[in-house]
Design a protein around this motif. Structure first.
Motif, PDB file in Angstrom:
ATOM      1  N   ALA A 148      13.853  -9.538  -3.560  1.00 47.19           N
ATOM      2  CA  ALA A 148      13.212  -9.090  -4.797  1.00 47.19           C
ATOM      3  C   ALA A 148      12.979  -7.586  -4.778  1.00 47.19           C
ATOM      4  CB  ALA A 148      11.880  -9.817  -4.998  1.00 47.19           C
ATOM      5  N   SER A 149      13.018  -6.991  -5.990  1.00 46.40           N
ATOM      6  CA  SER A 149      12.872  -5.539  -6.118  1.00 46.40           C
ATOM      7  C   SER A 149      11.756  -5.206  -7.089  1.00 46.40           C
ATOM      8  CB  SER A 149      14.158  -4.922  -6.681  1.00 46.40           C
ATOM      9  OG  SER A 149      15.258  -5.302  -5.923  1.00 46.40           O
ATOM     10  N   VAL A 150      11.223  -4.021  -6.915  1.00 49.72           N
ATOM     11  CA  VAL A 150      10.325  -3.482  -7.926  1.00 49.72           C
ATOM     12  C   VAL A 150      10.783  -2.056  -8.219  1.00 49.72           C
ATOM     13  CG1 VAL A 150       8.538  -2.737  -6.275  1.00 49.72           C
ATOM     14  CG2 VAL A 150       7.931  -3.212  -8.657  1.00 49.72           C
ATOM     15  N   LYS A 181      13.832  -8.706   1.459  1.00 50.09           N
ATOM     16  CA  LYS A 181      15.261  -8.622   1.785  1.00 50.09           C
ATOM     17  C   LYS A 181      15.791  -9.890   2.428  1.00 50.09           C
ATOM     18  CE  LYS A 181      14.943  -3.658   2.022  1.00 50.09           C
ATOM     19  NZ  LYS A 181      14.638  -2.502   2.849  1.00 50.09           N
ATOM     20  N   GLY A 182      15.375 -11.012   1.917  1.00 51.95           N
ATOM     21  CA  GLY A 182      15.884 -12.268   2.455  1.00 51.95           C
ATOM     22  C   GLY A 182      14.820 -13.025   3.225  1.00 51.95           C
ATOM     23  N   ILE A 183      13.895 -13.650   2.493  1.00 54.05           N
ATOM     24  CA  ILE A 183      12.796 -14.386   3.123  1.00 54.05           C
ATOM     25  C   ILE A 183      13.142 -15.877   3.156  1.00 54.05           C
ATOM     26  CG2 ILE A 183      10.349 -15.039   2.895  1.00 54.05           C
ATOM     27  CD1 ILE A 183      10.085 -12.208   3.024  1.00 54.05           C
ATOM     28  N   LEU A 223       5.521 -10.429  -1.804  1.00 57.03           N
ATOM     29  CA  LEU A 223       5.854 -11.847  -1.713  1.00 57.03           C
ATOM     30  C   LEU A 223       4.880 -12.681  -2.548  1.00 57.03           C
ATOM     31  CD1 LEU A 223       7.508 -14.165  -0.488  1.00 57.03           C
ATOM     32  CD2 LEU A 223       5.972 -14.127   1.490  1.00 57.03           C
ATOM     33  N   ALA A 224       3.587 -12.348  -2.427  1.00 58.92           N
ATOM     34  CA  ALA A 224       2.573 -13.081  -3.189  1.00 58.92           C
ATOM     35  C   ALA A 224       2.810 -12.917  -4.690  1.00 58.92           C
ATOM     36  CB  ALA A 224       1.182 -12.585  -2.809  1.00 58.92           C
ATOM     37  N   GLU A 243       6.753  -7.388 -13.234  1.00 59.50           N
ATOM     38  CA  GLU A 243       7.396  -6.164 -12.744  1.00 59.50           C
ATOM     39  C   GLU A 243       8.351  -6.411 -11.589  1.00 59.50           C
ATOM     40  OE1 GLU A 243       4.063  -6.705 -13.599  1.00 59.50           O
ATOM     41  OE2 GLU A 243       3.079  -5.039 -12.558  1.00 59.50           O
ATOM     42  N   TYR A 244       8.246  -7.606 -10.986  1.00 65.18           N
ATOM     43  CA  TYR A 244       9.079  -7.870  -9.819  1.00 65.18           C
ATOM     44  C   TYR A 244      10.340  -8.621 -10.212  1.00 65.18           C
ATOM     45  CZ  TYR A 244       5.047  -6.346  -7.182  1.00 65.18           C
ATOM     46  OH  TYR A 244       4.013  -5.593  -6.685  1.00 65.18           O
TER      47      TYR A 244
END
Lengths: 481, 253
Positions: free
Chosen positions: B11-13, B20-22, B45-46, B54-55
């Protein structure tokens, strides 16, 4: 005859030359405004001579006035000669059941939680005899009459209580007061009249709702409320149900006269048609509301929830003439889409130890513009006068505007004047927080807006407050996407 | 079946990739701790799990109680039983905690096919839950979080959790800004709410909170990946050695 009058005379008689006249048999006056039309209105209403003269005087003055341009609103100029100023009250088309009502309107009723009986009344569906609002109103009228309270239509008052009307009409808002008030004075159609005798505490909320013949008071409504010494009344105007009207221009006048030791509470919920999402259509609401605390220890309190109309120009005011008199103004104004509101109050302190309190909450969404405009005027004689003003603005989105124009004039050194103002934006953080607790975005906004407006909503009578809360939410529906 | 299953979540913001790969699996009845140095992606993550707009999710899959979590609106995630205790709870002026929670609880109940609570029933449940976090009723009458101390805000978060009875609670740095007494009260509340049917993810920077809320699993998040997992001993080890050895391990690996 003065020169001005001569010109006027020429101007008005000219129309006659061209063979233009008004037939009294007609249900409706032709378009346009001139002295003949005013005579026609007055005659139709079987008014006494003095009232006709009063109207004509207002009209002559109006002709020399200019429409005010100082408000922070823009709208297409009104063509005053393109308006029909008198139409006989039409019977609303009777419907057989609610199924015949526009489904969109019904959906709005449901959302507001308006009862089925009330929905029927508003849409003109025939109701059971037992539940008919007219019978309720009759019971009310009897109770009021026992106390000597007069509560009737303005036209009835002119016929049945001419002395009272003559004594007070124009005493707070003179017919020459401003452009719209002058127009109203010249052509007003009907409205409400209320008189509370000395020492009488009106035991119920007086609502235009319960006044028989309240339908079709039209676009130039006139209200006159008098609280005699030591009297008390709480008066409700309007309703939360959406009000549609073919007339674009509304110029009402409300006058309130509060005698010594008397108190008047005036609450309004205004939900006229605001126009569509593109800003087409909608009502121009140009209202003059003013009350005077004429005697010592008098109190006048305005509470308004303004959600409708395309353009609002409205400043319910208090003239605090009596010593120790108190004026209050509590307002929530919501604008969405292309609505424009320029609203606020005037607190004119003339008497000693007079107090005023202003709480204004403006909520803007969409592309709307919402302005607070207020005047606090402390005259030389008003020693120890006090005012507290609080103006808060809440913005939804970034295309709307919130403006505050506070004017303060103090001519007495002992005065205490406080002004507080805040502007905030509903944050994405707040909305997300609500989302995370299971509330969708519309519910979140409703909650935040109601919290913001709480201080004002708390001033409304209970049953009104609940509907007003829903109305706020409904007005802002779809404002955040 | 696991309650939460995260696979290769990226995921990015604002265009920058944070996660980067959880990969993570949480079963009912478990307490997981996610630790890591500042900026490792813990709060991201939360936020991604709770559905913050935004994520941007770039890749991966998250199953929550058998449903595709990433396809759900934030309010539906909440209604389905995902709760986030915020690191910085927001203020909502003019709205009391009581009214706010009444609206929230009834939404959640409606989603779960339960009847709405009336005012009397609601107050009764509220009184019970208040004891859990030693919260005073006068606080609940005040505007939500407005003028609350740091400790009061965090206790209020756990109180809301108690009222909403989530299946999965994510505590985002709930220990930050708490003194030891407040920490104990908060932890007591969390422990009391534990059941074989629900699970908790505790996100924290420090081991301190884990003395009170004992985790079954501890994961170390570093640069957007879980680089180490273990039991509660791992948390103690981190407390003793700091995060540097993890960083070094990553560099040498």
């Amino acid at each position: 005859m003065s020169k001005d009058d001569q010109i006027l005379e020429e101007f008005t008689s000219k129309e006659y030359e061209h063979g233009w006249s008004v037939d009294l048999e007609m249900d409706q006056a032709p378009k346009g405004l001139n002295e003949e039309i005013i005579r026609f209105i007055s005659k139709k209403k079987e008014e006494p001579e003095w009232l006709l003269e009063w109207r004509l005087k207002a009209f002559r003055h109006w002709q020399q006035m200019h429409e005010p341009t100082w408000a922070n609103v823009t709208y297409q100029k009104v063509d005053y000669q393109d308006i029909i100023y008198y139409a006989a009250p039409k019977q609303k088309k009777k419907l057989n059941s609610l199924d015949e009502v526009d489904p969109e309107l019904r959906e709005t009723f449901e959302k507001l939680g308006i009862s089925l009986e009330e929905q029927k009344r508003l849409t003109g569906v025939a109701v059971d005899a037992v539940l008919d609002s007219v019978s309720v109103a009759t019971t009310f009228k009897e109770t009021l009459a026992e106390l000597g309270i007069i509560f009737c239509s303005f036209s009835e008052a002119v016929k049945d209580h001419p002395d009272l009307v003559r004594q007070y009409l124009g005493s707070v808002v003179p017919p020459t007061d401003n452009f719209f008030a002058a127009l109203n004075s010249a052509v007003f159609s009907d409205g409400s009249f209320c008189y509370i005798p000395k020492g009488v505490h009106c035991p119920m909320e007086l609502s235009t709702y319960f006044r028989i013949n309240a339908a079709n008071t039209g676009q130039f409504e006139r209200t006159l409320i008098i609280a005699d010494e030591g009297a008390y009344v709480s008066y409700l105007e309007g309703c939360t149900a959406p009000m549609r009207d073919e007339n674009q221009l509304h110029a009402a006048v409300v006058e309130i006269y509060v005698h010594k030791d008397a108190e008047v509470k005036y609450s309004t919920v205004q939900n006229w048609y605001p126009g569509d999402k593109e800003g087409k259509g909608g009502i121009y609401n140009f209202v003059t509301k003013r009350g005077i605390c004429a005697g010592d220890n008098a109190k006048l309190s305005w509470t308004q929830v303004e959600t409708g109309s395309a353009v609002t120009w409205k400043y319910p005011s208090c003239i605090l003439k009596g010593d120790n008199s108190i004026g209050e103004f509590y307002s929530v104004a919501v604008t969405n889409n292309h609505q424009q509101a320029d609203t606020g109050t005037k607190m004119i302190h003339l008497g000693k130890n007079t107090k005023s309190r202003i709480v204004s909450k403006g909520i803007s969404a969409g592309k709307s513009q919402n302005s607070y405009r207020g005047l606090v005027d402390i005259s030389k004689r008003a020693s120890n006068a006090r005012n507290f003003s609080q103006c808060d603005s809440l913005l939804l989105g970034s295309d709307c505007g919130a403006h505050t124009f506070p004017y303060i004039q103090v001519k007495n050194h002992s005065a205490q004047v406080e002004h507080e103002a805040t502007t905030s934006k509903i944050g994405e953080d707040q909305i997300f927080y609500c989302n995370q607790r299971g509330l969708d975005t519309e519910e979140a906004i409703a909650l935040i807006v109601n919290g913001f407006s709480k201080e004002v909503l708390n001033k409304l009578p209970m049953e009104f407050a609940v509907e007003a809360q829903k109305l706020l939410a409904l007005t802002l529906e779809g404002s955040v996407g | 079946m696991s309650l939460l299953k995260i696979e290769n979540l990226k995921a990015s913001v604002e265009g920058q990739q944070i996660l980067k790969g959880i990969d993570l699996e949480v079963n009912a009845g478990e307490v997981h701790a996610i630790m890591g140095p500042n900026g490792s992606g813990k709060s991201t993550l939360a936020s991604v799990l709770a559905g913050r707009e935004e994520y941007e999710v770039d890749e991966g899959k998250v199953l929550f109680d058998g449903q595709d979590l990433l396809e759900m609106a934030p309010e539906d995630r909440a209604r389905a039983g995902l709760f986030l205790a915020f690191q910085y709870p927001v203020e909502i002026p003019g709205v009391s905690t009581t009214n706010f929670l009444k609206a929230a609880v009834n939404q959640v109940r409606q989603y779960r096919g339960l009847p709405e609570l009336d005012a009397v029933e609601f107050l009764k449940i509220m009184k019970e839950k208040m004891k859990l976090v030693e919260i005073d009723q006068s606080l609940l009458r005040r505007s939500l979080n407005e003028g609350f101390s740091g400790g009061e805000k965090k206790r209020n978060e756990i109180f809301q959790m108690a009222m909403l009875e989530p299946k999965l609670a994510i505590l985002d740095e709930t220990d930050s800004g708490l003194d030891i007494d407040a920490l104990r009260i908060v932890a007591h509340g969390v422990n009391a709410l534990k059941s074989p049917d629900n699970a908790t993810i505790v996100i924290t920077h420090y081991q301190r909170l884990l003395d009170y809320i004992v985790p079954d699993h501890v994961h170390v998040l570093y640069k957007g990946k879980i680089v180490k997992s273990g039991d509660k001993e791992l948390a103690l080890e981190l407390e003793e050695k700091g995060y540097d050895w993890i960083k070094e391990e990553q560099v040498s690996a």
